[in-house]
Design a protein around this motif. Structure first.
Motif, PDB file in Angstrom:
ATOM      1  N   ILE A 193       0.880  -1.164   0.000  1.00 44.36           N
ATOM      2  CA  ILE A 193       0.000   0.000   0.000  1.00 44.36           C
ATOM      3  C   ILE A 193       0.921   1.218   0.000  1.00 44.36           C
ATOM      4  O   ILE A 193       1.893   1.258   0.767  1.00 44.36           O
ATOM      5  N   ILE A 233      -1.549  -2.210  -4.088  1.00 41.93           N
ATOM      6  CA  ILE A 233      -2.978  -2.426  -3.812  1.00 41.93           C
ATOM      7  C   ILE A 233      -3.747  -1.121  -4.020  1.00 41.93           C
ATOM      8  O   ILE A 233      -4.801  -1.099  -4.641  1.00 41.93           O
ATOM      9  N   CYS A 234      -3.224  -0.024  -3.464  1.00 39.13           N
ATOM     10  CA  CYS A 234      -3.887   1.275  -3.602  1.00 39.13           C
ATOM     11  C   CYS A 234      -2.918   2.377  -3.180  1.00 39.13           C
ATOM     12  O   CYS A 234      -1.880   2.113  -2.575  1.00 39.13           O
ATOM     13  N   SER A 255      -3.096   6.002  -0.978  1.00 37.81           N
ATOM     14  CA  SER A 255      -3.979   6.661  -0.027  1.00 37.81           C
ATOM     15  C   SER A 255      -3.258   7.901   0.484  1.00 37.81           C
ATOM     16  O   SER A 255      -2.081   7.832   0.835  1.00 37.81           O
ATOM     17  N   GLN A 313      -5.436   8.260 -10.434  1.00 39.32           N
ATOM     18  CA  GLN A 313      -5.886   6.963 -10.957  1.00 39.32           C
ATOM     19  C   GLN A 313      -5.517   6.817 -12.431  1.00 39.32           C
ATOM     20  O   GLN A 313      -5.084   5.744 -12.867  1.00 39.32           O
ATOM     21  N   VAL A 371      -4.412   2.412 -10.247  1.00 36.31           N
ATOM     22  CA  VAL A 371      -4.775   1.652  -9.032  1.00 36.31           C
ATOM     23  C   VAL A 371      -5.811   2.510  -8.275  1.00 36.31           C
ATOM     24  O   VAL A 371      -5.906   3.719  -8.525  1.00 36.31           O
ATOM     25  N   PRO A 372      -6.598   1.901  -7.346  1.00 38.27           N
ATOM     26  CA  PRO A 372      -7.529   2.715  -6.559  1.00 38.27           C
ATOM     27  C   PRO A 372      -6.787   3.777  -5.746  1.00 38.27           C
ATOM     28  O   PRO A 372      -5.690   3.519  -5.251  1.00 38.27           O
ATOM     29  N   VAL A 373      -7.383   4.973  -5.660  1.00 35.55           N
ATOM     30  CA  VAL A 373      -6.778   6.082  -4.903  1.00 35.55           C
ATOM     31  C   VAL A 373      -7.805   6.603  -3.908  1.00 35.55           C
ATOM     32  O   VAL A 373      -8.975   6.810  -4.255  1.00 35.55           O
ATOM     33  N   TYR A 374      -7.386   6.792  -2.666  1.00 32.60           N
ATOM     34  CA  TYR A 374      -8.265   7.336  -1.624  1.00 32.60           C
ATOM     35  C   TYR A 374      -7.608   8.576  -1.036  1.00 32.60           C
ATOM     36  O   TYR A 374      -6.392   8.607  -0.836  1.00 32.60           O
ATOM     37  N   SER A 376      -6.842   3.543   3.876  1.00 30.82           N
ATOM     38  CA  SER A 376      -6.868   2.487   2.857  1.00 30.82           C
ATOM     39  C   SER A 376      -7.512   1.219   3.425  1.00 30.82           C
ATOM     40  O   SER A 376      -8.291   0.557   2.746  1.00 30.82           O
ATOM     41  N   LYS A 418     -11.336   1.999   3.841  1.00 27.39           N
ATOM     42  CA  LYS A 418     -12.044   2.010   2.558  1.00 27.39           C
ATOM     43  C   LYS A 418     -12.237   0.586   2.050  1.00 27.39           C
ATOM     44  O   LYS A 418     -13.292   0.230   1.563  1.00 27.39           O
ATOM     45  N   THR A 419     -11.191  -0.218   2.150  1.00 28.28           N
ATOM     46  CA  THR A 419     -11.293  -1.583   1.654  1.00 28.28           C
ATOM     47  C   THR A 419     -12.391  -2.334   2.408  1.00 28.28           C
ATOM     48  O   THR A 419     -13.145  -3.089   1.830  1.00 28.28           O
TER      49      THR A 419
END
Ligand SMILES: [Zn+2]
Length: 314
Positions: free
Chosen positions: A4, A60-61, A63, A96, A101-104, A306, A309-310
């Motif tokens: 992460i 994975i993401c 954040s 993104q 990848v997913p971004v928070y 992260s 959110k997951t």
């Protein structure tokens, strides 16, 4: 294996770190200045991420903790006064598109609250009231195990409620806000005003007049310095009494440099709190703690986001 990537984006520095799932000690940390002549703050963020991007592992993401309000639904930074150009800035979409990848993203004070809840002083609680008291006052609230963000991501601006309508002007432009009465800046401004009016003190006006030098003078018995801390502590007590009535937390956590002044601030705070709380039942078993994450609050807050959110998105 996978990692992460967490970011703590500040007005002067961007910190990027990679974490293995389930581990809170970073595998890699990189710090770079936020501003440069060559490229934009966004490009600086991109280079910080690229510099720690793993060669043969999956990300994975990403954040990130942001120094301003953000809309968690749209991924837009609403405003970040210390970062040029980040007004209604679509950071999530842009990152993104760049990294796929997913971004928070989250407001840094909210994420510090989330980090303290997940990894720090608030662990084991489900209702957490968190303040950071430094040059300004920020905060975050965990209510029944959820981070409160509000309809547009602007909830829990705990420093910007009016406690004294005719009071001093706040950094945000409002009058008599909690931040304008109890932050480090507020303490220094109060003392500067009194010195200008001729109040005797060992303190002198100028660049060395700040919350820390005033705390030192207070410990040496300076009456004006003691009064300045007592006044700030009083307003913190008043604010906490109000927030207890709204959120009914089981723990109140204080972070930020000014909270290190300890009893100078917290004795007057407890006194006002006892007098102003609506019902003593709010204080039963209520814990008070200082933040544990220190300088890592932003990164660990982003890491906590992260994980949060997951869990909540799936
Ligand atoms: Zn304000």
């Amino acid at each position: 294996m996978s990692v992460i990537i967490a970011l703590d984006i500040g007005g002067t520095q961007i910190r990027a770190a990679s974490y293995k799932p389930g581990v809170t000690i970073a595998t890699l940390v990189k710090k770079i200045p936020t501003k440069s002549r060559e490229n934009s703050p966004f490009e600086r963020v991109v280079s910080a991420i690229t510099s720690i991007w793993p060669k043969d592992e999956e990300v994975i993401c990403i954040s990130a903790a942001i120094p301003g309000p953000v809309n968690p639904e749209t991924g837009v930074v609403i405003s970040a006064p210390n970062i040029p150009g980040w007004d209604k800035f679509p950071l999530v979409q842009m990152l993104q598109e760049r990294f796929n990848v997913p971004v928070y993203i989250g407001n840094d004070a909210n994420l510090a609250a989330l980090g303290e809840w997940r990894f720090g002083a608030g662990h084991g609680h489900n209702n957490v009231l968190y303040f950071t008291i430094s040059t300004g006052i920020g905060g975050g609230v965990i209510s029944d195990g959820h981070l409160i963000t509000g309809a547009h991501g602007m909830a829990t601006e705990l420093g910007h409620v009016t406690l004294l309508p005719d009071g001093p002007q706040c950094g945000c432009g409002g009058m008599g806000h909690f931040e304008a009465l109890a932050s480090g800046t507020a303490i220094a401004n109060y003392v500067a005003g009194k010195l200008a009016a001729g109040t005797p003190s060992r303190l002198t006006p100028g660049p060395n007049l700040n919350a820390r030098s005033i705390a030192d003078a207070a410990r040496e018995g300076d009456a004006l310095a003691l009064e300045a801390y007592s006044r700030a502590g009083h307003y913190i007590g008043l604010a906490v009494a109000n927030y207890l009535a709204i959120f009914n937390p089981s723990i109140v956590i204080f972070g930020g440099g000014v909270s290190f002044s300890g009893d100078l601030l917290f004795e007057p705070m407890h006194k006002t709190l006892k007098n102003c709380v609506m019902d003593p039942a709010y204080l039963e078993n209520l814990e008070f703690a200082t933040a544990k994450l220190g300088d890592d609050a932003g990164l660990l807050g982003a890491l906590a986001l992260s994980i949060y959110k997951t869990k909540h998105d799936n």
